[in-house]
Scaffold this active site. Structure first.
Site, PDB file in Angstrom:
ATOM      1  N   ASP A  12       0.805  -1.197  -0.214  1.00  0.00           N
ATOM      2  CA  ASP A  12      -0.086   0.206   0.089  1.00  0.00           C
ATOM      3  C   ASP A  12       0.976   1.196  -0.058  1.00  0.00           C
ATOM      4  O   ASP A  12       2.053   1.210   0.269  1.00  0.00           O
ATOM      5  CB  ASP A  12      -0.763  -0.141   1.190  1.00  0.00           C
ATOM      6  CG  ASP A  12      -1.846   1.222   1.337  1.00  0.00           C
ATOM      7  OD1 ASP A  12      -2.433   1.480   0.506  1.00  0.00           O
ATOM      8  OD2 ASP A  12      -1.478   1.949   2.542  1.00  0.00           O
ATOM      9  N   ASP A  14      -0.442   5.310   0.987  1.00  0.00           N
ATOM     10  CA  ASP A  14      -0.236   6.274   2.063  1.00  0.00           C
ATOM     11  C   ASP A  14      -0.252   5.539   3.378  1.00  0.00           C
ATOM     12  O   ASP A  14      -1.328   4.668   3.361  1.00  0.00           O
ATOM     13  CB  ASP A  14      -1.608   7.047   1.631  1.00  0.00           C
ATOM     14  CG  ASP A  14      -1.639   7.825   0.479  1.00  0.00           C
ATOM     15  OD1 ASP A  14      -0.869   8.898   0.301  1.00  0.00           O
ATOM     16  OD2 ASP A  14      -2.090   7.249  -0.651  1.00  0.00           O
ATOM     17  N   GLY A  47      -4.973   2.682  -3.633  1.00  0.00           N
ATOM     18  CA  GLY A  47      -6.188   3.415  -3.924  1.00  0.00           C
ATOM     19  C   GLY A  47      -6.070   4.526  -5.077  1.00  0.00           C
ATOM     20  O   GLY A  47      -6.794   4.738  -5.750  1.00  0.00           O
ATOM     21  N   LYS A 186      -8.998  -4.342  -3.778  1.00  0.00           N
ATOM     22  CA  LYS A 186      -7.301  -4.480  -4.198  1.00  0.00           C
ATOM     23  C   LYS A 186      -7.093  -6.106  -4.412  1.00  0.00           C
ATOM     24  O   LYS A 186      -6.526  -6.589  -5.194  1.00  0.00           O
ATOM     25  CB  LYS A 186      -6.518  -4.049  -2.810  1.00  0.00           C
ATOM     26  CG  LYS A 186      -6.365  -2.579  -2.913  1.00  0.00           C
ATOM     27  CD  LYS A 186      -5.272  -2.286  -1.645  1.00  0.00           C
ATOM     28  CE  LYS A 186      -5.060  -0.714  -1.695  1.00  0.00           C
ATOM     29  NZ  LYS A 186      -3.973  -0.297  -0.587  1.00  0.00           N
ATOM     30  N   ASP A 209      -2.071  -0.313   6.037  1.00  0.00           N
ATOM     31  CA  ASP A 209      -2.458   0.442   7.222  1.00  0.00           C
ATOM     32  C   ASP A 209      -4.167   0.718   7.190  1.00  0.00           C
ATOM     33  O   ASP A 209      -4.424   1.065   8.154  1.00  0.00           O
ATOM     34  CB  ASP A 209      -1.677   1.652   7.087  1.00  0.00           C
ATOM     35  CG  ASP A 209      -2.157   2.735   6.383  1.00  0.00           C
ATOM     36  OD1 ASP A 209      -2.480   3.723   6.666  1.00  0.00           O
ATOM     37  OD2 ASP A 209      -1.970   2.364   4.971  1.00  0.00           O
ATOM     38  N   ASN A 212      -8.919   0.104   3.122  1.00  0.00           N
ATOM     39  CA  ASN A 212      -9.145  -0.610   1.964  1.00  0.00           C
ATOM     40  C   ASN A 212      -7.902  -1.656   1.542  1.00  0.00           C
ATOM     41  O   ASN A 212      -7.660  -2.282   0.615  1.00  0.00           O
ATOM     42  CB  ASN A 212      -8.895   0.438   0.761  1.00  0.00           C
ATOM     43  CG  ASN A 212      -7.511   1.253   0.809  1.00  0.00           C
ATOM     44  OD1 ASN A 212      -6.743   1.125   1.912  1.00  0.00           O
ATOM     45  ND2 ASN A 212      -7.235   1.730  -0.243  1.00  0.00           N
TER      46      ASN A 212
END
Length: 259
Positions: A12, A14, A47, A186, A209, A212
């Site tokens: 991931d 962010d 995302g 995802k 984290d 999503n």
């Protein structure tokens, strides 16, 4: 396409691969290089769209991505899957937002970003991302395939879930909600990548984290949560590494025996 990788690691962005100042730590860049030297394939699962993060991919040397929460998949620089939203559905959600909620909409594919209107919601969100506000064009879906929409709001998305069952709504930041085709995530994009690359029967790891990342954690062999992760994600993790501002990626890869 490579199919001799010893393992695959999904990152991931962010709150995970990126530090609080939206940068990749030098230690993380070195760790990704070490992964490649160990014949382990790093892949971004985010995302965000490719358009937003091409500089991050160049900086890290990662050239495979599951973007927009699984709606587009690029493997080693080549598109292999996309999941477009029906333009008629986009028309409906635009009309509903205009008449019922006043919530602005953003439109995304891997190469463009547009918004339905200027205003405080757009300013807050793109300032949060440290990005320029995209151009206004609420007809873009007539010219371009759109894989993801954003509701630019701090609250109020609940009503959309009842009105638009064909879509999935996931809050990804304090200022927006990701909107994609229902039953997508995802994990959906990762499954497409593993099938089409092909990369089956290879151990899979994931760092994340946020909310999503939940579906992604449910399908990989070894889910690893950041210390700053939301509680439901930590409950799914094999272990919890340090946070994104204190070498959590490096420490997690070391603990997993990947570098």
């Amino acid at each position: 396409m490579k199919n001799n990788a010893k393992a695959i690691v999904f990152f991931d962005l962010d709150g995970t691969l990126l530090t609080r100042d939206i940068k990749v730590a030098d230690s993380t860049v070195k760790a990704v290089k070490k992964l490649r030297e160990n014949n382990i394939l790093p892949i971004i699962a985010t995302g965000r769209s490719l358009f937003e993060i091409e500089h991050i991919m160049q900086h890290t040397g990662i050239n495979s991505i599951v973007s927009m929460n699984g709606q587009s998949v690029i493997f080693e620089g080549k598109p292999i899957f996309s999941n477009d939203i029906d333009p008629q559905i986009i028309d409906r959600i635009l009309q509903f937002s205009h008449s019922e909620t006043g919530i602005p909409i953003a439109f995304y594919n891997d190469y463009i970003m547009r918004i339905s209107e200027l205003g405080e919601p757009a300013t807050k969100f793109y300032h949060y991302l440290q990005q320029a506000i995209p151009p206004v064009d609420d007809k873009i879906h007539y010219q371009e395939p759109i894989q993801m929409l954003l509701l630019l709001c701090e609250s109020g998305e609940e009503i959309y879930r009842d009105v638009f069952p064909e879509l999935s709504f996931v809050r990804n930041t304090p200022y927006c909600v990701d909107v994609i085709n229902a039953k997508s995530s995802k994990a959906f994009g990762i499954k497409k990548l593993l099938q089409k690359a092909p990369l089956q029967n290879i151990p899979t790891y994931a760092f994340g984290d946020g909310f999503n990342d939940i579906e992604m954690f449910e399908i990989v062999d070894h889910p690893i949560a950041m210390a700053n992760a939301v509680t439901p994600l930590k409950q799914l993790a094999e272990f919890i590494t340090d946070d994104n501002n204190h070498d959590g990626i490096v420490k997690g890869l070391q603990r997993a025996g990947l570098i």
